[in-house]
Design an enzyme around this catalytic site. Sequence first.
Site, short mmCIF file in Angstrom:
data_model
loop_
_atom_site.label_atom_id
_atom_site.label_comp_id
_atom_site.label_asym_id
_atom_site.label_seq_id
_atom_site.Cartn_x
_atom_site.Cartn_y
_atom_site.Cartn_z
N ASP A 1 3.30 -1.57 -18.38
CA ASP A 1 1.98 -0.98 -18.66
C ASP A 1 1.94 0.47 -18.17
O ASP A 1 1.31 0.78 -17.15
CB ASP A 1 0.88 -1.79 -17.93
CG ASP A 1 0.84 -3.24 -18.38
OD1 ASP A 1 0.92 -3.49 -19.59
OD2 ASP A 1 0.74 -4.12 -17.51
N ASP B 1 -4.24 -11.22 -26.19
CA ASP B 1 -4.69 -11.11 -24.80
C ASP B 1 -5.74 -12.19 -24.61
O ASP B 1 -6.72 -12.25 -25.37
CB ASP B 1 -5.33 -9.74 -24.54
CG ASP B 1 -4.31 -8.61 -24.49
OD1 ASP B 1 -3.10 -8.90 -24.56
OD2 ASP B 1 -4.72 -7.45 -24.37
O1 1PR Z 1 0.93 -8.38 -14.21
O2 1PR Z 1 2.54 -10.20 -14.62
O3 1PR Z 1 0.15 -10.72 -14.17
O4 1PR Z 1 0.86 -9.69 -16.29
C1 1PR Z 1 -0.37 -9.32 -16.81
C2 1PR Z 1 -0.17 -9.03 -18.27
O5 1PR Z 1 -1.44 -8.84 -18.85
C3 1PR Z 1 0.65 -7.78 -18.50
O6 1PR Z 1 1.55 -8.03 -19.53
C4 1PR Z 1 -0.38 -6.74 -18.96
O7 1PR Z 1 0.17 -5.94 -19.99
C5 1PR Z 1 -1.48 -7.61 -19.53
N1 1PR Z 1 -2.82 -7.05 -19.30
C6 1PR Z 1 -3.47 -7.02 -18.12
N2 1PR Z 1 -4.70 -6.50 -18.30
C7 1PR Z 1 -4.82 -6.20 -19.59
C8 1PR Z 1 -6.00 -5.63 -20.25
O8 1PR Z 1 -6.00 -5.33 -21.44
N3 1PR Z 1 -7.06 -5.42 -19.49
N4 1PR Z 1 -3.38 -6.39 -21.50
C9 1PR Z 1 -3.64 -6.54 -20.22
C10 1PR Z 1 -2.43 -5.59 -21.91
C11 1PR Z 1 -1.75 -4.74 -23.91
C12 1PR Z 1 -1.19 -5.43 -25.02
C13 1PR Z 1 -1.90 -5.13 -26.30
C14 1PR Z 1 -1.24 -3.94 -26.91
C15 1PR Z 1 -1.50 -3.80 -28.37
N5 1PR Z 1 -2.57 -5.67 -23.20
O9 1PR Z 1 -1.24 -6.77 -24.79
O10 1PR Z 1 -1.73 -6.28 -27.02
O11 1PR Z 1 -1.64 -2.76 -26.24
O12 1PR Z 1 -2.85 -3.57 -28.61
P1 1PR Z 1 -3.33 -2.81 -29.92
O13 1PR Z 1 -2.37 -3.18 -31.00
O14 1PR Z 1 -4.69 -3.35 -30.21
O15 1PR Z 1 -3.34 -1.36 -29.60
P2 1PR Z 1 1.12 -9.73 -14.73
#
Ligand code: 1PR
Length: 548
Positions: free
Chosen positions: A400, A241
């Site tokens: 998500d 991320d």
């Molecule tokens: O909506 O097309 O602009 O895409 C935004 C992207 O950013 C989406 O794929 C969304 O999942 C991601 N995203 C947005 N905000 C966050 C945040 O964390 N605040 N991250 C975010 C989502 C989840 C995974 C993470 C897993 C594994 N991150 O990326 O890597 O949950 O984590 P872990 O192994 O530590 O539990 P758009």
Amino acid sequence: MPTVHLIDYVAGNIRSLVNAIEKLGYQVDWVRSPEDVPKAEKLILPGVGHFGHCLSQLAQVGYLPAIKKHIQDGKPFMGVCVGLQALFEGSVEDPDVPGLGIIKGSLGRFDDSTKSVPHIGWNSANTGGEPMYDLRPDSKYYYVHTYKFPYIKGELESQGWAVATGTYGSETFVGAVAKGNVYATQFHPEKSGVAGLRTIRAFLTGNGAASLGKPIDGAVDGAATVDFKDGLTRRVIACLDVRTNDEGDLVVTKGDQYDVREKSSDRSVRNLGKPVEFARRYYEDGADEVTFLNITSFRDCPIADLPMLEILRQTSTTVFVPLTIGGGIRDTVDTDGTKVTALEIATMYFKSGADKVSIGSDAVIAAEEYYSLGRRLFGNTAIEQISRAYGNQAVVVSVDPKRVYVPKLDATRHNVVTTRFPGPKGEAYCWYACTIKGGRETRDMDVVELAQAVEAMGAGELLLNCIDKDGSNSGFDLELISQVKAAVKIPVIASSGAGNPGHFEEVFDKTTTDAALGAGMFHRGEYTVKQVKDYLKEKGLLVRQFEG
Ligand code: 1PR
């Protein structure tokens, strides 16, 4: 510097192939018209996407006779992916579009009744002990395709072709072919790590063609046979991320349930390190893919200067496994007021080294429209446009979801699961609500509805996060993964909650997930990708080992 010619047409991520060739000490000259083909000594035809799209583009511009002549003149030729498929007479993917017809036969589709399609991941290229462009029995190669030429023992060999095979489920298919001056791979050598670079080198140096039909040094005669066992490995993906921190630097961050700010009073964005360095480390640890999710909004930045473009450019010079990029892929308006389509943004990412783009929020909005219009498609969504141009395999939908508990099975119109983890009021059921904008907004759509809608639109894979599990180190949400896997044919990547190697084993053992992704546990240095893979291997699961 020695030179190799590459045919330039819309073929997805050609940058990785260029990077691989340059890494091997060769220079790329572009073939931009059929008149350039005779100048080529060594010619490569790359290709991803649709058979018909590629072949009709090549035919329209007049490339086909020039390529045939190059091959007939005995000059070195290499086809990659659709570049291999092009050698055949045709494909059921586009029955009206003829191939080059250098090899007799037509391509069929993988059977998706018992397995995910497309076939995505690391599989073998088994030569049955015959030498073939330095393909090795213990190596794995990165495939991504829906159509294949089925392998029937002796069929191509009787036409003089050497064949390497892969087996997916119970289907054995042609992974590579070679004869005289021609070499073609169904897999992507430029995305197959060191094993892939080795086979490209064998083409570039001419050693591959020279050694065809000769015995391999040290090989025991007749000892090796074609292996018809499913050779697809369990894919382990590292996810980064990425966002701008309060100082304006682009950093790897990681949240708990999507909150990426420190719990301390200053609430600064967690900074775990530099994206390019992390990606290289994960590659060297054996990650099968690397995913970047851009979780910052770049509203004030001109699209052409998106910082993620530079991250991809730099990463793709040292990381030779597939790269996925997500975040902000939707129709938008640039800082100067110009409209920019999702397809144009995706194209910039592909040209910078991405192999797949991942769409989050926009997919949910598109799915809502799909249902409100009576499940009809008009070809105008980002998913449809990008998959039409670059192939389904190039479009991942990142989901998500978060749990919504209900007291009874019929308490909602949504697809409900019976859960072993009751809700706060002891509820024994839940459904998974889709969210947009990084979990900030929950929509009245469940994961099954979303998954089926985006599959219909042409998405090639699902990246299935889970907000409840994100950053929890408590293991994947197996109930969620099983529900989604049962609803679609396309591959699913399990994400969120991985805290130790056992969680990877558990998700592969208890669900039919196609891949599993980890983030925090790798970033914080608690475990390496290699440790996860060693553990899976110890438990009897097939994994790809990094070849140094
Ligand atoms: O909506 O097309 O602009 O895409 C935004 C992207 O950013 C989406 O794929 C969304 O999942 C991601 N995203 C947005 N905000 C966050 C945040 O964390 N605040 N991250 C975010 C989502 C989840 C995974 C993470 C897993 C594994 N991150 O990326 O890597 O949950 O984590 P872990 O192994 O530590 O539990 P758009």
